[in-house]
Design a protein around this motif. Sequence first.
Motif: not given
Length: 775
Positions: A341-346
Amino acid sequence: MVDTINRRQIPLLPLRGLLVFPSMVLHLDVGRAKSVQALEQVMEEDHQILLATQKEISIDEPSADDIYSVGTLAKVKSLLKLPNGTVRIHVEGLQRAKIEQYFDNDDCIKVEATILEEVDAELTSELQAIMRNLLSMFEQYTKASKKISAETLTAVKDITEPGQFADVIAANLPLKLAQKQSLLEIASVEKRLMTLIEILNNEKEILGLEKKIGQRVKKSMEKTQKEYYLREQMKAIQKELGDKEGRTGEVSTLREKIEEANMPEAIKEKALKELDRYEKMPANSAESSVLRNYLDWLLQLPWTNETEDQLDVIRAEEILNEDHYGLEKVKERVLEYLAVQQLTRELKGPILCLAGPPGVGKTSLARSIARSLNRNFVRISLGGVRDEAEIRGHRRTYVGAMPGRVIQGMKKAGSINPVFLLDEIDKMANDFRGDPSAALLEVLDPEQNNTFSDHYIEEPYDLSKVMFVTTANNISTIPGPLLDRMEIISIAGYTEVEKIQIAKNHLLPKQMKDHGLTKGMLQVKEEAIQKVVRYYTREAGVRSLERQLASLCRKTAKKIVSNEKKRVILTPKIVEEMLGKPRFRYGLAEVEDQIGAATGLAYTSAGGDTLSIEVSVAPGKGKLTLTGKLGDVMKESAQAAFSYIRSRSEELKIDPSFNEKNDIHIHVPEGATPKDGPSAGITMATALVSALTGRPVKKEVGMTGEITLRGRVLPIGGLKEKSMSAHRAGLTTIIIPKDNEKDLEDIPESVRNDLQYILVSHLDEVLEQALGEKE
């Protein structure tokens, strides 16, 4: 053709936004210097001036191109100078004139113009008919438009000269300047009259349309005014009755809430449409309350409200470790999700299934996941749910209709990205009311749940941002398609070391707080906790352990309140005094090596367990008896073991005719508990061989594995749970199928170090390891 009389030079007065026809008499105010100079000049001469209209009103100093070429020769009857510097003149139009040449002098503008003679001006019978037709139309127009006075109409009726008749009508019609100019330029009287008939026809149609539009607007205004008047009356009546707001105020408040609710456009449109229906509906109608409830649900559901994830992996790990001891795999999976989540947030919300026996902390773990993600937490229990409408909701046509549990949970969560716990997903059932597990397929599919359809809401709802966590005791009862949508994380249970740590750090402080005890009142030794774990509980989880600790706290509270003691220190001896004699025996499943008795390992919905299998051989006629409430699979395992032993009787040093001379009874104790499963084959075979050969089964050995007719040992499931139960029972050696070697990595290191695992692929290896020498 145009007949010319003469050509003459004459001063020019350019007009802005105005056109003068011959026979017209009017007053004009003149302010431009050159125009004033021209007027002064004509007043000294013959009082005649040419009036021509400008094409553009905004031009102050027009050139020849800025003025229409046909104008009106007029006579200035009087001139009056006003105090502000302008000049007011009284003029009368005489004849049409065409500008031939243009002279712009310093003092005024002069032109050379040709006076235009009227053409076809002779009053013939045909022309007279046209004039009558035009007069009739003009009269109708006057009555319809009400813009022309009756005096003007009377004056027009008195005119007999055709050219003057046409010019007076043209001058009184509300036409655009360009239209009037085109009429001025028509020298033919007949053509001018026919053009006016066409114009009046068009105006008649326009007036008809204006009248229709006017009536429509008036009707609409009357309706609006009527509604306003009635609403005001309603408000006054409601005020007198003490109802300050009433339906009108309620609708107004609801409309404001809908506007502020940040709904998707389609949902907002639906809500406003239903609100309009609600407003027009009688308050005492049955559907009125249904609509009101529906609007409340639309307003209370989170459509766009979203909590912000705290994407801090280190903080999340601290929270998970603080709330739970052990459970490394689950924690690792949550931290992986956070990292992505921290890398993509999607990333779409995962569907986790925490599978394990009761009391291992599945539900509380889901709550900790929500806390570590900084998300709202909501839980619904699916145990015993057998109606599809519980998931998808009821249609609004039914009395007492409600949304399904999923939508109810989202309303309770208040955000579109909560951690949503579906508890006891393996306890759902189905009957004539539908299959709720099939309805859950859409909820738990990341590719479909962005348009989840609830029968009550009727509009698609987005569940794609929800992190679903489910719990189950036994995944074998979950339907295959539903299980396929979930990521299974198995929680086998806790080791003794883990239970002691959980009791010290979590359970005991909680129970002391609940019972009003402080550290000064109760002190618990670690040996006392160990005794409770070993001799008063035998479970995969810690629920029974918590009950025993609660019992100790209650008894301590009684001692302190009755002034028997001010402080209690719990030792193993005091524990036995408070809880009574030990309920379980800690150590080996069997006290000594037994003939005809083997210890098997079983996997149940409550975790792993040890299973003692006994075989008795007595003289008889070869009857095989199976007791202990066994399922079909275990009965088949016993038959397979029996057949294998018969086929290998010589190698096993057993009388080949043992099945004809002896009755064999296989019994599994705890007959009231149903038992079934494919992993008791080698245990039954070992107990049978032990009973028939007289070789004892080693007391420290437990075993699990299925057997074939040729003696092959097949792999089993639940090795982790079975290893934990063997560890609890005090066994030191476990015989397992060789194909299960890969599962050893899942077993906690503390358990793996205390147990010796023997990998076998054939029953002969099992007998060699499990049986001792014949006495």
